[in-house]
Design a protein around this motif. Sequence first.
Motif, PDB file in Angstrom:
ATOM      1  N   THR A 179       0.745  -1.160  -0.046  1.00  0.00           N
ATOM      2  CA  THR A 179      -0.052  -0.031   0.094  1.00  0.00           C
ATOM      3  C   THR A 179       0.978   1.169   0.133  1.00  0.00           C
ATOM      4  O   THR A 179       2.015   1.292   0.552  1.00  0.00           O
ATOM      5  N   PHE A 183      -2.908  -2.576  -2.548  1.00  0.00           N
ATOM      6  CA  PHE A 183      -4.327  -1.584  -2.005  1.00  0.00           C
ATOM      7  C   PHE A 183      -3.817  -0.218  -1.892  1.00  0.00           C
ATOM      8  O   PHE A 183      -3.067   0.084  -1.210  1.00  0.00           O
ATOM      9  N   ASP A 188      -4.571  -9.341  -6.724  1.00  0.00           N
ATOM     10  CA  ASP A 188      -5.772  -8.428  -6.659  1.00  0.00           C
ATOM     11  C   ASP A 188      -5.317  -6.975  -6.469  1.00  0.00           C
ATOM     12  O   ASP A 188      -4.128  -6.742  -5.758  1.00  0.00           O
ATOM     13  N   ALA A 210      -6.807  -3.020  -5.417  1.00  0.00           N
ATOM     14  CA  ALA A 210      -8.169  -2.089  -5.061  1.00  0.00           C
ATOM     15  C   ALA A 210      -7.632  -0.823  -4.758  1.00  0.00           C
ATOM     16  O   ALA A 210      -6.777  -0.460  -4.210  1.00  0.00           O
ATOM     17  N   ILE A 262      -8.303   2.694  -2.684  1.00  0.00           N
ATOM     18  CA  ILE A 262      -9.146   3.210  -1.442  1.00  0.00           C
ATOM     19  C   ILE A 262      -9.617   4.545  -1.730  1.00  0.00           C
ATOM     20  O   ILE A 262      -8.815   5.609  -1.850  1.00  0.00           O
ATOM     21  N   HIS A 300     -11.536   0.405   6.265  1.00  0.00           N
ATOM     22  CA  HIS A 300     -11.741  -0.131   5.258  1.00  0.00           C
ATOM     23  C   HIS A 300     -10.544  -0.924   4.848  1.00  0.00           C
ATOM     24  O   HIS A 300     -10.476  -2.025   4.030  1.00  0.00           O
ATOM     25  N   PHE A 301      -9.072  -0.557   5.387  1.00  0.00           N
ATOM     26  CA  PHE A 301      -8.113  -1.483   4.889  1.00  0.00           C
ATOM     27  C   PHE A 301      -8.192  -2.696   5.586  1.00  0.00           C
ATOM     28  O   PHE A 301      -8.017  -3.727   5.048  1.00  0.00           O
ATOM     29  N   ASP A 328     -10.868  -4.474   6.095  1.00  0.00           N
ATOM     30  CA  ASP A 328     -12.099  -5.122   5.188  1.00  0.00           C
ATOM     31  C   ASP A 328     -11.380  -5.529   4.182  1.00  0.00           C
ATOM     32  O   ASP A 328     -11.678  -6.843   3.778  1.00  0.00           O
ATOM     33  N   LEU A 329     -10.341  -4.747   3.423  1.00  0.00           N
ATOM     34  CA  LEU A 329      -9.712  -5.583   2.287  1.00  0.00           C
ATOM     35  C   LEU A 329      -8.791  -6.690   2.782  1.00  0.00           C
ATOM     36  O   LEU A 329      -8.760  -7.896   1.989  1.00  0.00           O
ATOM     37  N   THR A 340     -11.183  -9.607   3.577  1.00  0.00           N
ATOM     38  CA  THR A 340     -12.140 -10.492   2.504  1.00  0.00           C
ATOM     39  C   THR A 340     -11.197 -10.917   1.107  1.00  0.00           C
ATOM     40  O   THR A 340     -11.485 -11.728   0.679  1.00  0.00           O
ATOM     41  N   LYS A 341     -10.026 -10.235   1.080  1.00  0.00           N
ATOM     42  CA  LYS A 341      -9.058 -10.575  -0.015  1.00  0.00           C
ATOM     43  C   LYS A 341      -8.050 -11.313   0.548  1.00  0.00           C
ATOM     44  O   LYS A 341      -7.532 -12.397  -0.149  1.00  0.00           O
TER      45      LYS A 341
END
Length: 341
Positions: A156, A277, A303, A305, A307, A321-322, A324-325, A328-329
């Motif tokens: 990130t 991310f 993957d 994503a 933000i 939010h991070f 969650d990533l 989920t991922k």
Amino acid sequence: MLLTYRALKRRALAKKLAITTPNGIDESSYVRIGGIDQWLSVRGEDRSNPVILELHGGPGASNLIFTPRTRAWERHFTIVRWDMRGAGRTFAAGGAEGQGELTLDRLHADALEVTEHVRTRLNVDKVLLLANSFGTVIGLRLARNHPELYSAYVGTDQNIVGGGRDASAYQALLARLEKAGRKKELAKITAMGSDRTAWSAHEWAEHAKTVVTTDPLTYDTMKTVVIRSLWFSPFHTLRDLRTYLKAQTFSERLGPQAMTIDEYAEGTAFRLPFFVFQGESDVLTPPQPARRFYDEVTAPLKDFALIREASHFAAFRHPDHFLDLLLTKVRPVTTGEAVGR
């Protein structure tokens, strides 16, 4: 009055950070790495959770200050925060003269030693590598060369130097300066030129500072997330804060070294799951070069994503939010089980 408020806030944050679960872990100590004492913090509510080894940015900017912002992460992961040589408590322990060799190769070797220490201490076969900003320079090399040690790579604020082929961030900075009528800074940045490999450590730092202060979202994040986290950190006294900033100045010499890297030449083949991310509005490490590199990457699974409403420091501006990533991922890939919030 200001210092009184700071003391109350620090006390409240320290209480929030207490780990009381039966299988939790909260350890901080110096470990002999690369011939010097280096600081490691290990925190999590359940030792059976996946282990994250975090590579901080800067260079020289310890992520220890962000612990209160990422407290929720510790319910799902054991977080290992390492102050690299030239950063945070590691710098504080030995001072400038006690840091030894400060090069990318030395940091890479240190990171491998830290990885082995963590694997042994926590009795895990692999750790999840989470790198942000400057740390991604080291992180890509570790992930590329040592897939046997890491369950996945997560970048990130992902740096993609790419041998100097991309100057979009530099050109965008010139445009912002010109639009704002900041002629003195425009002349200074223009004189530096777009070839980052030719910049001195001072020029590299000046460029980064100018990027941060010319973009409203980045500047707001610096004030409300970074500076606020530093000021209220329950782990840092006022003297520690001064040392923290000295460490960043000391480590600026690593900036120009990083600018000589060509990630494409070093390789786009990764033998482990690969994730990026990125802050959608990041002007320091823009998402476009990161996406182009990601598109070239071959990996067992990958993957990408964005933000939203985030520039640099995306993970710490939006830690929920991070998380969650990550849940989920990433975590399902490293554990083989689906995990929700």
